[in-house]
Design a protein around this motif. Structure first.
Motif, short mmCIF file in Angstrom:
data_model
loop_
_atom_site.label_atom_id
_atom_site.label_comp_id
_atom_site.label_asym_id
_atom_site.label_seq_id
_atom_site.Cartn_x
_atom_site.Cartn_y
_atom_site.Cartn_z
N SER A 191 61.68 -30.85 -10.02
CA SER A 191 62.10 -29.71 -11.57
C SER A 191 63.14 -30.83 -11.59
O SER A 191 64.33 -31.39 -11.19
N ASP A 192 62.47 -32.15 -12.58
CA ASP A 192 63.29 -33.02 -12.93
C ASP A 192 65.01 -32.96 -13.70
O ASP A 192 64.27 -32.54 -15.72
N GLU A 193 65.80 -31.97 -13.30
CA GLU A 193 67.14 -32.04 -14.47
C GLU A 193 68.46 -32.90 -14.21
O GLU A 193 69.06 -32.58 -14.17
N ILE A 194 67.49 -34.34 -14.60
CA ILE A 194 68.58 -35.19 -14.70
C ILE A 194 69.77 -34.24 -15.76
O ILE A 194 70.99 -35.04 -16.09
N TYR A 195 69.33 -34.30 -16.89
CA TYR A 195 69.89 -33.62 -18.08
C TYR A 195 70.88 -32.14 -18.03
O TYR A 195 71.25 -31.61 -19.15
N ALA A 196 70.20 -31.74 -16.62
CA ALA A 196 70.96 -30.56 -16.49
C ALA A 196 72.54 -30.16 -17.46
O ALA A 196 73.50 -29.01 -17.53
N SER A 201 56.82 -35.86 -22.80
CA SER A 201 58.14 -36.06 -21.69
C SER A 201 58.94 -37.32 -21.19
O SER A 201 57.70 -38.26 -22.22
N TYR A 202 59.60 -37.58 -20.31
CA TYR A 202 59.83 -38.89 -19.83
C TYR A 202 58.63 -39.75 -19.71
O TYR A 202 57.66 -39.01 -19.04
N VAL A 203 58.58 -40.82 -19.73
CA VAL A 203 57.54 -42.16 -19.65
C VAL A 203 57.31 -41.88 -17.81
O VAL A 203 55.82 -42.38 -17.71
N GLY A 221 68.91 -43.42 -8.10
CA GLY A 221 68.29 -42.38 -9.47
C GLY A 221 67.77 -41.64 -9.09
O GLY A 221 67.14 -41.59 -8.11
N GLY A 222 67.66 -40.67 -10.20
CA GLY A 222 67.25 -39.65 -10.10
C GLY A 222 65.09 -40.30 -10.14
O GLY A 222 63.76 -40.03 -9.52
N SER A 223 65.10 -41.53 -10.89
CA SER A 223 63.84 -42.30 -11.07
C SER A 223 63.65 -42.49 -9.41
O SER A 223 62.37 -42.24 -9.24
N GLU A 224 63.95 -42.78 -8.39
CA GLU A 224 62.90 -43.56 -6.94
C GLU A 224 63.05 -41.42 -5.96
O GLU A 224 62.06 -41.49 -5.52
N CYS A 249 64.26 -31.70 -21.88
CA CYS A 249 63.82 -32.41 -22.07
C CYS A 249 64.01 -34.07 -22.61
O CYS A 249 64.57 -33.83 -23.90
N ASN A 250 63.81 -34.32 -21.97
CA ASN A 250 63.88 -35.83 -22.95
C ASN A 250 62.30 -36.39 -23.29
O ASN A 250 61.61 -35.88 -22.60
N PRO A 251 61.63 -36.24 -24.28
CA PRO A 251 62.75 -36.09 -25.84
C PRO A 251 63.22 -34.84 -27.11
O PRO A 251 63.63 -35.20 -27.50
N PHE A 276 73.73 -39.13 -11.74
CA PHE A 276 74.80 -39.27 -11.72
C PHE A 276 74.87 -39.99 -13.28
O PHE A 276 75.61 -40.44 -14.58
N SER A 277 73.34 -40.23 -13.58
CA SER A 277 72.89 -41.36 -15.09
C SER A 277 74.19 -40.73 -16.49
O SER A 277 74.34 -41.62 -16.91
N LYS A 278 73.20 -39.65 -16.50
CA LYS A 278 73.30 -39.31 -17.96
C LYS A 278 74.87 -38.57 -17.87
O LYS A 278 75.46 -38.25 -19.26
N ALA A 279 75.23 -37.50 -17.14
CA ALA A 279 75.94 -36.58 -16.56
C ALA A 279 77.45 -36.86 -17.13
O ALA A 279 78.62 -37.13 -17.69
N TRP A 313 74.92 -47.60 -12.28
CA TRP A 313 75.15 -47.45 -10.73
C TRP A 313 74.42 -46.95 -9.88
O TRP A 313 74.03 -46.83 -8.80
N ARG A 314 72.72 -46.53 -10.84
CA ARG A 314 71.46 -46.53 -10.03
C ARG A 314 71.74 -44.85 -8.81
O ARG A 314 71.54 -45.55 -8.00
N LEU A 315 72.14 -43.76 -9.37
CA LEU A 315 72.95 -42.77 -7.55
C LEU A 315 72.23 -41.91 -8.58
O LEU A 315 72.41 -40.68 -9.30
N LEU A 365 63.32 -46.65 -23.80
CA LEU A 365 62.06 -45.31 -23.85
C LEU A 365 63.40 -44.33 -22.58
O LEU A 365 62.73 -42.80 -22.64
N CYS A 366 64.46 -44.61 -22.46
CA CYS A 366 64.85 -44.00 -21.48
C CYS A 366 65.66 -43.42 -21.97
O CYS A 366 65.83 -43.17 -23.01
#
Ligand SMILES: Cc1ncc(COP(=O)(O)O)c(C=O)c1O
Lengths: 390, 161
Positions: free
Chosen positions: A203-208, A125-127, A100-103, A175-177, A236-239, A245-247, B160-161
């Motif tokens: 740069s957290d671009e998970i929602y790019a 922003s995201y927590v 995930g982007g998280s790691e 940005c989330n939220p 890959f989570s959001k897009a 899948w955690r990637l 929250l996600c």
């Protein structure tokens, strides 16, 4: 009897769980709730992707991959970033596949932080950024973005937060939220501020993929002068609707990626192999699926923004991610009061803005990962609630 | 706007004019006019519900009939296809490539009725040279809509996600 308090790290114990845990617990146990509370796509992972994963399972491709991830996938990511965002990274040593982007966020913060280093975190922003900075021994420096600036980071705000101890700036856009994005000009202006510093940008671009309207996502790393100081985080989570899948992945200058990869090698070994194969398929053949999902989100976005504005809750146009961030100050309530009362009275679940930082006070987050009918019902109930206040 | 409008209606024909207008960034009157135009031009042909009849008492049966026909000189398959399409029992008619010519979906109350319809009506048409009837036993997906049991929203209520 063990003394657990003494046993556990002081740092983790000092990180307080989110204050709205209680509200969440109630919302999650209540029946017949109409929720706009979840930031996870409602779409299934496109079948092509699931099918590709099944094929590799059938073929027994279930071993560890290389630490950095399958080279084939890293090559696909390099192509994808080039064609979508004009970014150029070497698959061999500038891209790391993560859980995930998280790691990726966690690992990047850890490899640059010495105790006492300051990390500038724009909020709301995201927590995850603040706790991760603390766990790494860093000092989170909160930069409160303002509604009147469309929740962007301005050069003046950034200058004010920079000290000799500043190591890193998190850029959480789209940005989330808040749904805010940074336009090219905004990023150029920040580059000027950062130009002569030794500050790294994560740069957290998970929602790019999920930007709407005239201009699409611009990666900070594509701004002249920024590539060398930027790590791009995506996933890959959001897009692709692939949350489970955690990637994800991190891309950046090889000097930094080398260390991130070292940490990843010891902590994680490699991202899930099946998910990596699935991701190859996602990048190769799912442009159309993604376009369809984006079109659907865009329609919901317009419906939800109009819905809130029509019932008197001012809602600016979110330009990215899948959240609307309407203002509830007109009700005279705090965000938490508003959400709690609305939940009890009408069984509508929303997230109070301050869950994402104090600057979120006066706002609520409404996810539009829900069908148009569902959104209408939530807005209808919210209107009833507002009408009964008077 | 045309293409986008058709895409939206194809997904859900019951979306209100107001929502269509919001989704397309146009005003309601313009959307209404466009729909009228599409109907007048014969592009937008109808609006139908997707129904799981098995959940209702008066369910029906349907069958896919493969017809082989001798095309008419000058008019090819048009005449026979249009004739077959006239029957109320016929849901759809397609001209096919491959081993047969017309694919006809027939629906009626019972298997018996379908069989009788094929025997008495379709196979007696002069240019029809043979028929093969395949009954539908179960529907899993209809017009893009899955008829499987709906799963509850496993995402939970709030996060929250
Ligand atoms: C801004 C942001 N970054 C990162 C993540 C984590 O994403 P992933 O599933 O890739 O770990 C989320 C999840 O909600 C998010 O909102």
């Amino acid at each position: 009897m063990l003394n657990y308090e003494q046993l556990l790290s002081q740092t983790i114990q000092d990180i307080k769980p989110s204050g709205i845990r209680k509200y969440f617990d109630i919302a999650n146990t209540m029946q017949d709730v109409i929720s706009l509370g979840v930031g996870e796509p409602d779409f299934f992972t496109p079948w092509k992707i699931r099918n590709a994963a099944i094929r590799t399972l059938e073929a027994g491709k279930t071993r560890y991959s290389s630490n950095s991830g399958l080279l084939e996938l890293r090559k696909e990511i390099a192509d994808y970033l080039e064609r979508k965002y004009a970014l150029s990274y070497h698959p061999e040593d500038e891209i790391l596949i993560t859980v995930g982007g998280s790691e990726a966020i966690d690992a990047c913060i850890r490899v640059v932080t010495n105790p006492g280093d300051e990390i500038i975190i724009p909020q709301p922003s995201y927590v995850c950024y603040e706790p991760m900075a603390r766990m790494a021994g860093g000092v989170p420096v909160i930069l409160e973005t303002k509604a009147e600036n469309d929740f962007k980071v301005t050069p003046a705000e950034l200058i004010e937060k920079i000290t000799p101890r500043t190591k890193m700036l998190i850029l959480p856009y789209p940005c989330n939220p808040t749904g805010a994005i940074m336009e090219k000009e905004d990023l150029i202006a920040l580059e000027k501020v950062l130009h002569d510093t030794n500050i790294l940008v994560v740069s957290d671009e998970i929602y790019a993929e999920l930007t709407f309207g005239k201009s699409r996502h611009v990666s900070p790393a594509s701004i002249p002068g920024m590539r060398e100081r930027t790590i791009v985080i995506n996933g890959f989570s959001k897009a692709f609707s692939m949350t489970g899948w955690r990637l994800g992945y991190a891309c950046g200058p090889r000097e930094i990626l080398k260390q991130v990869t070292k940490l990843h090698q010891f902590a994680i070994m490699c991202a899930p192999t099946t998910s990596q194969y699935a991701a190859i398929e996602a990048l190769r053949s799912c442009d159309e699926d993604v376009a369809d999902m984006i079109a659907e989100y865009d329609m919901r976005r317009r419906v939800i923004v109009k819905g809130f504005n029509d019932i008197g809750l001012t809602c600016r146009e979110p330009r990215g991610a899948f959240y609307a961030f309407p203002c509830i100050k007109s009700t005279g309530m705090t965000s938490e009061e508003f959400c709690e009362k609305l939940l009890y009275a009408k069984h509508v679940a929303l997230v109070p803005g301050p869950a994402f930082g104090q600057g979120g006070e006066g706002f609520i987050r409404a996810s539009y990962c829900y069908s148009v009918d569902h959104i209408h019902e939530a807005i209808r109930r919210t209107k009833e609630f507002l009408d009964e206040l008077h | 706007m045309r293409k986008q409008l058709l895409k939206l209606l194809n997904k859900n024909a019951r979306v209100s004019l107001a929502d269509l207008a919001v989704a397309l960034g146009a005003d309601e009157a313009a959307v209404a006019d466009e729909i009228k135009a599409l109907e007048a031009e014969g592009i937008l042909r109808g609006y139908k519900a997707v129904i799981d009849w098995e959940k209702m008492d008066h369910s029906y049966v349907s069958a896919i009939i493969e017809l082989k026909v001798t095309p008419k000189v000058g008019r090819g398959f048009e005449e026979i296809a249009e004739r077959v399409a006239q029957y109320a029992e016929v849901e759809s008619v397609y001209l096919m490539s491959g081993t047969y010519d017309l694919n006809v979906v027939v629906k009626a109350k019972t298997f018996q009725e379908v069989a009788m319809f094929v025997a008495k009506e379709l196979s007696t048409i002069e240019s029809v040279t043979s028929t093969a009837t395949h009954f539908v036993l179960r529907r899993y997906k209809e017009l893009d809509v899955s008829l499987a049991v709906r799963e509850p929203d496993e995402r939970g209520t709030i996060s929250l996600c």
